[in-house]
Design an enzyme around this catalytic site. Structure first.
Site, PDB file in Angstrom:
ATOM      1  N   ARG A 144       0.839  -1.203   0.000  1.00 40.84           N
ATOM      2  CA  ARG A 144       0.000   0.000   0.000  1.00 40.84           C
ATOM      3  C   ARG A 144       0.872   1.251   0.000  1.00 40.84           C
ATOM      4  O   ARG A 144       0.564   2.233  -0.677  1.00 40.84           O
ATOM      5  CB  ARG A 144      -0.943  -0.019   1.207  1.00 40.84           C
ATOM      6  CG  ARG A 144      -1.908   1.154   1.214  1.00 40.84           C
ATOM      7  CD  ARG A 144      -3.028   0.992   2.235  1.00 40.84           C
ATOM      8  NE  ARG A 144      -2.532   0.914   3.604  1.00 40.84           N
ATOM      9  CZ  ARG A 144      -3.323   0.908   4.679  1.00 40.84           C
ATOM     10  NH1 ARG A 144      -4.640   0.961   4.534  1.00 40.84           N
ATOM     11  NH2 ARG A 144      -2.798   0.835   5.888  1.00 40.84           N
ATOM     12  N   LYS A 157      -2.823   6.079   1.185  1.00 39.93           N
ATOM     13  CA  LYS A 157      -2.780   6.570   2.565  1.00 39.93           C
ATOM     14  C   LYS A 157      -1.949   7.850   2.648  1.00 39.93           C
ATOM     15  O   LYS A 157      -0.968   7.954   3.393  1.00 39.93           O
ATOM     16  CB  LYS A 157      -2.246   5.485   3.501  1.00 39.93           C
ATOM     17  CG  LYS A 157      -2.921   5.528   4.859  1.00 39.93           C
ATOM     18  CD  LYS A 157      -2.858   4.218   5.588  1.00 39.93           C
ATOM     19  CE  LYS A 157      -3.400   4.358   6.990  1.00 39.93           C
ATOM     20  NZ  LYS A 157      -4.848   4.665   7.018  1.00 39.93           N
ATOM     21  N   GLU A 161     -16.656   5.710   4.241  1.00 40.14           N
ATOM     22  CA  GLU A 161     -15.812   5.171   5.315  1.00 40.14           C
ATOM     23  C   GLU A 161     -15.892   6.070   6.532  1.00 40.14           C
ATOM     24  O   GLU A 161     -16.372   7.186   6.463  1.00 40.14           O
ATOM     25  CB  GLU A 161     -14.360   5.077   4.830  1.00 40.14           C
ATOM     26  CG  GLU A 161     -13.789   6.427   4.428  1.00 40.14           C
ATOM     27  CD  GLU A 161     -12.353   6.371   3.909  1.00 40.14           C
ATOM     28  OE1 GLU A 161     -11.699   5.332   4.078  1.00 40.14           O
ATOM     29  OE2 GLU A 161     -11.900   7.390   3.353  1.00 40.14           O
TER      30      GLU A 161
END
Lengths: 328, 328
Positions: free
Chosen positions: A97, A198, A234
């Site tokens: 990620r 992220k 989210e």
């Protein structure tokens, strides 16, 4: 690194535990002994970094991260199992990620092996900060950012990859399930933005709504999509699941009709959502021991704690062979 | 601050100019002598900071800016007029924009007077770095960010306000006008996001598209709105103007029909746009001495250089009364 009061890395075998009141441990910053630092010039690749005493980072006032937000973070945990082992959970997935995010933000990145090795070194160099089984976990925070000075045009001359760690307890304090505010003004992510990685740029812009919701007594916020404002996305730092809903676009109405809802995340683990409030109207969901969330939490924690067998190859155990002294 | 090779602030009267090849000056980072630093704890207000030797900033690895992108920047310039004065252009407006952004990102901020005083002190403490008239300007970069450690929940315990400066030449090198790529995939800002403030989170997420456009020979990118993908927004670091179009939503078609187009910004000043390329099709606009952009550039520069009278109260002159030594 600046000189630290702690002049040498603490030996991992000095004593078993740091002086922490484990029963009072929350989810917050706690200074530990050591951190990992690696630097990389533009056009080069990351080489093996090193464990240094935990200390402030020195960066240029004109650095890419301070002026243009070029940074990513990761979060994962080290667990102390009941039979005394120290394990990680799928650290390679965090590495991948980070790599995806680095491509999005135009940064070089460590290899998966470098990333996992850095994480292991930080855990072992802060071993006494890993809480006893059942009392918490060691939260590990890798960050990658543009540390070199830049004004105007690219490239950024230097990048830094750092890993530090803090012992943590529960992220959400609401044992009876979370009470969420469905945010109907601020959006979090938008198509072609950075919502898929992220990036540090995804967080501070929505602190304002988290602060507002917390001030009104909510546990967290649930964001809707920026394109239509109609579909569920989210929470601030976790994903949302509706029991019996497959992976698809979820209109708010489907959420309000659900029987059980929960959220997941490295920090949140698996946490029941007790209610959501949308445009002042509160809708409640199933909570308690009989929920799927409770079963998932128990199973996942059993895997982390070594109480049930890991059949998926998700657990990475730290052994003497990963001791920093042998690798540095 | 870390110790610097430069142990004391340079006296502004030591010599008139730093050792810079002014004729080769571009728009990029250049280390100067001094910077301003003020810190503020959560729940307190910014107090007067101080001028220190230019040096790396020390911040927590777990700081809000490194992990969650809590930061803002400003940009303004100091000009050396032909009659030997040193002036700023509307610095109070930068202070107000910083305050607006700080509210959006949940940060305390300096007062307008503190901001303008800090800028003046930095200019005077780096006086010999201000280029000779017509050779460039001293670009001043105030930054405000969350410097204290935070993991999980707010508040951030400490904030830092820093101002540094670099001598700069032209931002865009294309003297014949800019050739823009209209970006039809990545968006920059979205409703309820941070597009209205100078958040660091607005920049690194779109470096990828700027890098792609520059690699193809374009001068800059022009973004369309995220909500519809049909209306003109802005360049990477400047605003766009279409001659004879009032301030309103501007569909791409109106842009392509325009006779003359230009962009403005602290770095860009007023710069003619020679062409835009949208979905591979290039559309050209009027360039040269007869454009409105050329006239506006000349008038604005005449005001900055003291060649024409400032009738609006936009120019702030630095005098001995604003010398740092007298204020600290």
């Amino acid at each position: 690194m600046a000189p630290s009061a702690q002049s040498l890395p603490t030996s991992v075998s000095d004593e078993k535990y740091a002086n922490v009141k484990w029963e009072e441990l929350g989810f917050g910053f706690c200074r530990t002994d050591n951190m990992y630092v690696a630097k990389c010039k533009h056009g080069e690749s990351f080489q093996e970094g090193k464990i240094v005493p935990y200390a402030d980072i020195q960066i240029s006032p004109c650095s890419a991260v301070l002026n243009y937000g070029q940074g990513l973070y990761e979060g994962l945990k080290a667990y102390r199992t009941e039979d005394g082992r120290i394990v990680l959970f799928r650290p390679d997935q965090n590495a991948l990620r980070l790599q995806s995010g680095a491509n999005r933000l135009c940064m070089p990145y460590p290899t998966v092996d470098q990333f996992v090795s850095a994480v292991k070194q930080v855990v072992l160099a802060n071993k006494k900060w890993i809480p006893p089984p059942g009392r918490g976990t060691l939260y590990i925070r890798p960050i990658l950012f543009g540390s070199g000075p830049i004004l105007g045009s690219l490239p950024v001359p230097e990048y830094t990859f750092t890993v530090f760690a803090c012992p943590v307890g529960r992220y959400h304090k609401d044992n009876a399930g979370l009470n969420l505010k469905i945010e109907d003004k601020f959006r979090r992510a938008f198509p072609s933005g950075t919502g898929g990685v992220k990036s540090i740029t995804n967080y501070s812009p929505v602190w304002i709504t988290l602060a507002e919701a917390k001030a009104k007594g909510f546990s967290d916020v649930l964001f809707l999509d920026a394109a239509t404002g109609k579909n569920v996305e989210e929470l601030f730092a976790s994903n949302v699941f509706i029991v019996k809903v497959e992976e698809r676009v979820v209109p708010v109405e489907d959420l309000l009709d659900a029987e059980e809802v929960f959220c997941t995340g490295t920090a949140a683990i698996v946490t029941t959502i007790a209610s959501v409030t949308f445009k002042e109207k509160k809708t409640e969901f199933k909570t308690g021991d009989k929920t799927l969330a409770a079963k998932l939490f128990a199973t996942l924690t059993d895997i982390h704690m070594g109480r049930v067998e890991d059949k998926k190859g998700w657990i990475v155990e730290l052994t003497d062979a990963t001791k920093p002294g042998l690798k540095l």
